[in-house]
Design a protein around this motif. Structure first.
Motif, short mmCIF file in Angstrom:
data_model
loop_
_atom_site.label_atom_id
_atom_site.label_comp_id
_atom_site.label_asym_id
_atom_site.label_seq_id
_atom_site.Cartn_x
_atom_site.Cartn_y
_atom_site.Cartn_z
N ALA A 1 0.85 -1.19 0.00
CA ALA A 1 0.00 0.00 0.00
C ALA A 1 0.89 1.24 0.00
O ALA A 1 1.86 1.31 0.76
CB ALA A 1 -0.91 0.01 1.21
N PRO A 2 0.60 2.22 -0.84
CA PRO A 2 1.46 3.41 -0.90
C PRO A 2 1.36 4.26 0.36
O PRO A 2 0.34 4.24 1.06
CB PRO A 2 0.92 4.17 -2.12
N ALA A 3 2.41 4.99 0.64
CA ALA A 3 2.41 5.91 1.77
C ALA A 3 1.53 7.11 1.45
O ALA A 3 1.24 7.41 0.28
CB ALA A 3 3.83 6.38 2.07
N ARG A 4 1.09 7.81 2.48
CA ARG A 4 0.33 9.04 2.26
C ARG A 4 1.28 10.15 1.78
O ARG A 4 2.45 10.17 2.14
CB ARG A 4 -0.34 9.48 3.57
N PRO A 5 0.81 11.07 0.97
CA PRO A 5 1.66 12.18 0.52
C PRO A 5 2.20 12.97 1.71
O PRO A 5 1.52 13.17 2.70
CB PRO A 5 0.72 13.03 -0.34
N PHE A 6 3.44 13.38 1.60
CA PHE A 6 4.09 14.15 2.65
C PHE A 6 4.17 15.61 2.20
O PHE A 6 4.71 15.91 1.14
CB PHE A 6 5.50 13.61 2.90
N HIS A 7 3.65 16.50 2.99
CA HIS A 7 3.68 17.93 2.66
C HIS A 7 4.44 18.68 3.75
O HIS A 7 3.98 18.76 4.89
CB HIS A 7 2.26 18.48 2.50
N PHE A 8 5.59 19.18 3.39
CA PHE A 8 6.42 19.90 4.36
C PHE A 8 5.74 21.20 4.75
O PHE A 8 5.27 21.96 3.90
CB PHE A 8 7.80 20.18 3.76
N THR A 9 5.72 21.50 6.04
CA THR A 9 4.98 22.68 6.52
C THR A 9 5.89 23.74 7.16
O THR A 9 5.38 24.74 7.67
CB THR A 9 3.92 22.26 7.56
N VAL B 1 4.72 10.73 -4.08
CA VAL B 1 4.85 9.44 -3.39
C VAL B 1 5.50 8.43 -4.34
O VAL B 1 5.03 8.24 -5.47
CB VAL B 1 3.48 8.91 -2.93
N PHE B 2 6.56 7.79 -3.88
CA PHE B 2 7.17 6.70 -4.65
C PHE B 2 6.49 5.41 -4.20
O PHE B 2 6.82 4.82 -3.18
CB PHE B 2 8.67 6.64 -4.40
N ARG B 3 5.50 4.99 -4.96
CA ARG B 3 4.59 3.92 -4.55
C ARG B 3 5.27 2.56 -4.43
O ARG B 3 4.81 1.70 -3.68
CB ARG B 3 3.44 3.83 -5.57
N ALA B 4 6.35 2.35 -5.17
CA ALA B 4 6.95 1.01 -5.25
C ALA B 4 7.40 0.46 -3.90
O ALA B 4 7.39 -0.76 -3.69
CB ALA B 4 8.13 1.03 -6.21
N VAL B 5 7.79 1.34 -2.97
CA VAL B 5 8.30 0.84 -1.68
C VAL B 5 7.29 0.98 -0.55
O VAL B 5 7.57 0.66 0.60
CB VAL B 5 9.62 1.54 -1.29
N GLY B 6 6.08 1.44 -0.86
CA GLY B 6 5.04 1.52 0.14
C GLY B 6 5.44 2.30 1.38
O GLY B 6 5.97 3.41 1.28
N THR B 7 5.22 1.71 2.54
CA THR B 7 5.53 2.37 3.81
C THR B 7 6.83 1.81 4.43
O THR B 7 7.00 1.77 5.65
CB THR B 7 4.38 2.18 4.81
N SER B 8 7.74 1.40 3.58
CA SER B 8 9.01 0.82 4.05
C SER B 8 9.77 1.79 4.95
O SER B 8 9.78 3.00 4.72
CB SER B 8 9.91 0.46 2.86
N THR B 9 10.42 1.22 5.95
CA THR B 9 11.28 2.02 6.83
C THR B 9 12.72 1.49 6.82
O THR B 9 13.60 2.10 7.41
CB THR B 9 10.77 1.98 8.28
#
Length: 216
Positions: free
Chosen positions: A73-81, A177-185
């Motif tokens: 599953a892809p990660a959620r978009p990250f928006h720097f604030t 989002v780079f979907r290929a690696v999902g929520t990898s850490t």
């Protein structure tokens, strides 16, 4: 008439019955002996020396571990604030990690950036991009990204590489989002076998690198 002085002797405290005292002594001696045997058992034997794997053996060991079924599953978009200065710093840290970890491999760079941002969101990691990238870098061991503690920072990638990596970093901090690696850490090259792979889910592969996420 003078009274005779009498001396009262205090009663001695009754000790444990002889049999009970003997049993307590034997129990204490037995416990001491057990401690000695336990210590001999843990100290005397030498720890086995880890066997060094060849690249072929490491790749075979990694191939034997199955991927989690289905696409990650892809990660959620990250928006720097943060503000402009903080954003520039985050871009620099993200681009540096991508260049030193993946070189000129553009998909690899994006994968590294996604892992960094995935960590920023997870408990147990620093809450800034630079904090994640340089976590543990001040220690002799324990750095999270090898380039921060193996001397790689004494080298400087070519200028063209910086431009491409910084562009990718800006996109990643703006919701790409780079979907290929999902929520990898976590990730590693396929020619090594890290100690931690048994505690994570293997979910993706990008070129020669394998990616993992925490188990749910």
């Amino acid at each position: 008439m003078a009274r005779r002085k009498t001396h009262r002797r205090g009663k001695a405290k009754a000790g444990p019955p002889p049999r009970l005292a003997i049993l307590c002594s034997l129990a204490a001696l037995g416990f001491i002996a057990w401690l000695a045997i336990r210590d001999l058992g843990t100290v005397a034997p030498e720890k086995p020396t880890p066997r060094t794997l060849t690249m072929a053996q490491a790749r075979a060991a990694n191939a034997a571990i199955p991927f989690l079924p289905g696409k990650p599953a892809p990660a959620r978009p990250f928006h720097f604030t943060g503000g402009p200065a903080a954003r520039e710093q985050a871009i620099q840290c993200l681009a540096t990690a991508a260049l030193y970890e993946a070189g000129g491999d553009r998909p690899g760079q994006k994968a590294v950036m996604q892992v960094v941002l995935n960590r920023v969101r997870r408990a147990g990691y620093p809450k800034t991009v630079c904090g994640v990238v340089y976590q543990g870098a001040s220690r002799a061991t324990g750095c999270q990204f090898s380039f921060t503690c193996d001397g790689s920072r004494t080298r400087r990638p070519e200028r063209a590489g910086w431009a491409v990596a910084r562009h990718a970093a800006r996109r990643a901090l703006s919701g790409y989002v780079f979907r290929a690696v999902g929520t990898s850490t976590h990730y590693h090259a396929d020619w090594i076998v890290p100690y931690w792979i048994g505690s994570l889910d293997k979910i993706a592969r990008v070129e020669s690198h394998i990616f993992y996420r925490p188990r749910r």
